[in-house]
Enzyme design. Structure first.
Site, PDB file in Angstrom:
ATOM      1  N   SER A  47      38.305  37.060  36.516  1.00 41.96           N
ATOM      2  CA  SER A  47      38.735  38.435  36.750  1.00 41.96           C
ATOM      3  C   SER A  47      40.194  38.713  36.390  1.00 41.96           C
ATOM      4  O   SER A  47      40.577  38.661  35.237  1.00 41.96           O
ATOM      5  CB  SER A  47      38.443  38.755  38.214  1.00 41.96           C
ATOM      6  OG  SER A  47      38.737  40.079  38.491  1.00 41.96           O
ATOM      7  N   ASP A 264      37.393  41.594  34.530  1.00 37.91           N
ATOM      8  CA  ASP A 264      35.922  41.574  34.527  1.00 37.91           C
ATOM      9  C   ASP A 264      35.356  42.941  34.930  1.00 37.91           C
ATOM     10  O   ASP A 264      34.171  43.057  35.262  1.00 37.91           O
ATOM     11  CB  ASP A 264      35.358  40.452  35.418  1.00 37.91           C
ATOM     12  CG  ASP A 264      35.682  40.653  36.888  1.00 37.91           C
ATOM     13  OD1 ASP A 264      36.612  41.419  37.200  1.00 37.91           O
ATOM     14  OD2 ASP A 264      34.989  40.046  37.735  1.00 37.91           O
ATOM     15  N   ASP A 266      35.661  44.968  37.499  1.00 35.51           N
ATOM     16  CA  ASP A 266      35.158  45.379  38.814  1.00 35.51           C
ATOM     17  C   ASP A 266      36.204  46.173  39.589  1.00 35.51           C
ATOM     18  O   ASP A 266      35.952  46.592  40.716  1.00 35.51           O
ATOM     19  CB  ASP A 266      34.602  44.205  39.638  1.00 35.51           C
ATOM     20  CG  ASP A 266      35.609  43.107  39.889  1.00 35.51           C
ATOM     21  OD1 ASP A 266      36.781  43.275  39.525  1.00 35.51           O
ATOM     22  OD2 ASP A 266      35.204  42.068  40.448  1.00 35.51           O
ATOM     23  N   GLU A 355      39.259  48.745  48.222  1.00 37.57           N
ATOM     24  CA  GLU A 355      40.521  48.064  48.481  1.00 37.57           C
ATOM     25  C   GLU A 355      41.589  48.840  47.714  1.00 37.57           C
ATOM     26  O   GLU A 355      41.283  49.481  46.691  1.00 37.57           O
ATOM     27  CB  GLU A 355      40.445  46.621  47.986  1.00 37.57           C
ATOM     28  CG  GLU A 355      39.429  45.807  48.757  1.00 37.57           C
ATOM     29  CD  GLU A 355      39.382  44.358  48.295  1.00 37.57           C
ATOM     30  OE1 GLU A 355      39.758  43.500  49.089  1.00 37.57           O
ATOM     31  OE2 GLU A 355      38.980  44.101  47.155  1.00 37.57           O
ATOM     32  N   SER A 483      46.400  34.222  49.470  1.00 37.97           N
ATOM     33  CA  SER A 483      45.413  34.737  48.517  1.00 37.97           C
ATOM     34  C   SER A 483      44.195  33.826  48.520  1.00 37.97           C
ATOM     35  O   SER A 483      44.306  32.618  48.704  1.00 37.97           O
ATOM     36  CB  SER A 483      46.032  34.767  47.117  1.00 37.97           C
ATOM     37  OG  SER A 483      45.015  34.850  46.144  1.00 37.97           O
ATOM     38  N   GLY A 484      43.028  34.414  48.298  1.00 41.78           N
ATOM     39  CA  GLY A 484      41.809  33.608  48.179  1.00 41.78           C
ATOM     40  C   GLY A 484      41.418  33.416  46.726  1.00 41.78           C
ATOM     41  O   GLY A 484      40.371  32.831  46.437  1.00 41.78           O
ATOM     42  N   THR A 485      42.229  33.913  45.796  1.00 44.79           N
ATOM     43  CA  THR A 485      41.889  33.753  44.377  1.00 44.79           C
ATOM     44  C   THR A 485      43.002  33.096  43.571  1.00 44.79           C
ATOM     45  O   THR A 485      42.785  32.664  42.452  1.00 44.79           O
ATOM     46  CB  THR A 485      41.602  35.130  43.720  1.00 44.79           C
ATOM     47  OG1 THR A 485      42.772  35.941  43.852  1.00 44.79           O
ATOM     48  CG2 THR A 485      40.416  35.822  44.332  1.00 44.79           C
TER      49      THR A 485
HETATM   50  C1  G16 Z   1      38.812  39.491  44.118  1.00 43.51           C
HETATM   51  C2  G16 Z   1      37.999  40.083  45.237  1.00 43.51           C
HETATM   52  C3  G16 Z   1      38.704  41.293  45.811  1.00 43.51           C
HETATM   53  C4  G16 Z   1      40.120  40.903  46.246  1.00 43.51           C
HETATM   54  C5  G16 Z   1      40.872  40.215  45.090  1.00 43.51           C
HETATM   55  C6  G16 Z   1      42.193  39.645  45.524  1.00 43.51           C
HETATM   56  O1  G16 Z   1      38.964  40.448  43.101  1.00 43.51           O
HETATM   57  O2  G16 Z   1      36.729  40.427  44.736  1.00 43.51           O
HETATM   58  O3  G16 Z   1      37.955  41.760  46.887  1.00 43.51           O
HETATM   59  O4  G16 Z   1      40.832  42.020  46.644  1.00 43.51           O
HETATM   60  O5  G16 Z   1      40.096  39.144  44.599  1.00 43.51           O
HETATM   61  O6  G16 Z   1      41.947  38.723  46.553  1.00 43.51           O
HETATM   62  P1  G16 Z   1      43.068  37.761  47.109  1.00 43.51           P
HETATM   63  O7  G16 Z   1      44.169  38.652  47.586  1.00 43.51           O
HETATM   64  O8  G16 Z   1      42.395  37.003  48.205  1.00 43.51           O
HETATM   65  O9  G16 Z   1      43.531  36.904  45.954  1.00 43.51           O
HETATM   66  P2  G16 Z   1      38.826  40.076  41.559  1.00 43.51           P
HETATM   67  O10 G16 Z   1      38.948  41.397  40.877  1.00 43.51           O
HETATM   68  O11 G16 Z   1      39.927  39.111  41.252  1.00 43.51           O
HETATM   69  O12 G16 Z   1      37.469  39.461  41.460  1.00 43.51           O
END
Ligand code: G16
Length: 513
Positions: A47, A264, A266, A355, A483-485
């Site tokens: 993404s 991606d 979304d 969000e 962050s989870g990403t």
């Molecule tokens: C993903 C999640 C979103 C989230 C974003 C950032 O988005 O689908 O719901 O807001 O990550 O998350 P974080 O702050 O935990 O890194 P995407 O667009 O990267 O798939």
């Protein structure tokens, strides 16, 4: 490396992802078998992350995010250290089933995606699963396809997979119907920054199909120029820097609407510059408020007893929350991640979730659709028109997951119906100045939050320090979460003036060093 199924599946540098792909693909096949052969999706994408990263996410059979119970199994499958350990876990998770697994896969346009997708197919072959590879698709397109296959028994994998053209038909037919109901048939101009990602492909298709209704212009739309993916462009860049993407700097026409999607497709956010060249962001909060205000009017006109609510996260601007409260719309605040928002949105007949970063959608419950299709008494013309508009919007808006393309058309539908331009939309309320910063720390896992991520419980004592800083600025708020990403901690701060928001942000960041 220890993989954790994060906000949106597994994400890491592409060279470190092989075990995550193997584990996720096995989990997708096992989940499908548990659901007696219902189709499950595997999407390979990172993404908004840099091009060197990649990721994998499982799409559950309802077209939404993977059920939380399976996130843990998926994590365990990804973290095995040998083939024999993997075989043992597969046996443990395999429910007695005579059904073959059915899986659809897709990927974004990162250079590493084809290799990871091939690996996924090797695993599916090993597990004798039926599968269909949709190649380059946006994440929401694959969610939409999964939902369709499981809702419509005419489709099956691999013999009769639904073609992607159905996605375009569904969106475009609904938009054309809405457009033809406008009192004034104004053809809006919208320039979309595609982040040089996979979203450029469907946007090219939409711009052809909808050329009589929208003047859709694309920029940063080279999906093959992977080194430019998300580079100084895309929804995440524009939202965090609160400035235009590369290739639009100094080129923006005053008061004309622009949008950016992410890698991606979304997420989407909108923006414009006024005649003094001041940049104005119309982010996920604004999209949510525009849509919910319009939906509320339609529900009132329809005279149907339908509940409407909005789901936000801690990142929602304080002014947007105050505006919703004034409108009397119920609000739920959840943790970050569409999986949480989507779940909460099901509490309403019409649940609007976004969000602030532009990721979201509007869910119409089965009960709501039933009422719309079967209004009990004879309807007035106003009531019929409102019910028709609600039904068209339920077709237009992706019911599986947040989708930049369907959200884009939903926004244009509302603006067109209200005869509004970007300035009208902006004038709904004034944002509190805010700042969102990413901070690299040694170990982000030590940051543990509570209260929908608005407060830290660990490291012990840090929240009190943040509270003391917040107390010294008027109308201010700040929070810190991992962050989870990405391998980083995010710091959000808002306050009455841009100067205080920047100062507060810098001071809170200083506490993390
Ligand atoms: C993903 C999640 C979103 C989230 C974003 C950032 O988005 O689908 O719901 O807001 O990550 O998350 P974080 O702050 O935990 O890194 P995407 O667009 O990267 O798939």
């Amino acid at each position: 490396m220890k993989y954790i199924y994060g906000t949106a599946g597994f994400r890491a540098d592409a060279s470190l992802l092989y075990a995550a792909i193997i584990g996720s693909t096995a989990a997708a096949a096992l989940r499908s078998m548990e659901l007696e052969g219902k189709t499950v999706g595997v999407i390979i994408t990172a993404s908004h992350n840099p091009v060197s990263d990649n990721g994998v996410k499982i799409i559950d059979a309802d077209g939404g995010m993977l059920s939380m119970a399976w996130e843990e199994k998926c994590t365990n499958l990804a973290n095995v250290s040998s083939k024999s350990e993997l075989d043992i876990l597969i046996k443990e998770y395999l429910v007695p089933s005579t059904c073959q697994a059915s899986v659809v896969i897709g990927m974004d346009t990162r250079p590493s995606s084809p290799r990871l997708s091939e690996l996924s197919k090797v695993i599916l072959d090993e597990l004798s699963a039926s599968y269909k590879d949709y190649g380059f698709v946006t994440t929401p397109q694959l969610h939409w396809i999964v939902r369709l296959i499981n809702q419509n028994s005419t489709y099956s994998i691999p013999s009769n997979p639904p073609p992607l053209v159905l996605y375009y038909d569904s969106l475009c037919n609904a938009y054309i119907n809405i457009f033809s109901s406008f009192t004034v048939h104004h053809r809006p101009t919208l320039t979309v920054d595609c982040a040089n990602g996979v979203g450029s492909l469907p946007l090219k298709e939409l711009s052809k199909r909808l050329r009589d209704c929208i003047d859709l212009r694309l920029t940063n739309n080279d999906h093959l120029a992977s080194k430019y993916l998300n580079k100084d462009c895309g929804a995440d860049y524009v939202k965090t820097t609160q400035s235009p993407p590369v290739n639009l700097l100094d080129k923006m026409v005053p008061n004309q609407l622009y949008a950016s999607i992410d890698g991606d497709a979304d997420r989407i956010i909108f923006y414009f510059v006024d005649k003094n060249k001041k940049f104005h962001l119309l982010d996920g909060d604004r999209i949510s408020i525009l849509l919910v205000s319009f939906l509320k009017i339609l529900v009132q006109k329809s005279r149907l007893p339908l509940s409407i609510g909005v789901i936000q996260t801690a990142y929602a601007n304080g002014s947007s929350t105050a505006y919703l409260k004034k409108l009397g719309i119920p609000i739920i605040c959840t943790s970050t991640g569409v999986k949480h928002l989507h779940h909460a949105a099901k509490n309403f007949d019409i649940g609007v979730y976004f969000e602030a970063n532009g990721h979201g959608t509007v869910l119409f419950s089965q009960g709501c659709l039933h009422k719309l299709h079967n209004p009990s008494t004879e309807q007035s013309n106003t009531e019929t028109a409102a019910i028709d508009a609600l039904l068209q919007l339920s077709q237009l808006i992706n019911q599986a997951i947040g989708d930049a393309l369907s959200d884009m058309l939903a926004v244009l539908s509302v603006l067109g119906s209200l005869l509004w331009d970007a300035t009208g939309w902006l004038s709904m309320y004034d944002d509190l100045p805010n700042k969102l910063v990413k901070v690299k720390v040694a170990d982000r896992s030590v940051f543990v939050t509570t209260d929908a991520e608005r407060r830290l419980v660990k490291p012990v004592g840090l929240q009190e320090k943040i509270d003391n800083l917040v107390a010294s600025y008027e109308d201010s708020r700040s929070f810190v979460r991992a962050s989870g990403t990405e391998d980083a901690v995010r710091v959000y701060a808002e306050a009455k003036t841009p100067k205080s928001a920047a100062e507060l942000s810098a001071k809170v960041c200083g506490l993390l060093q």
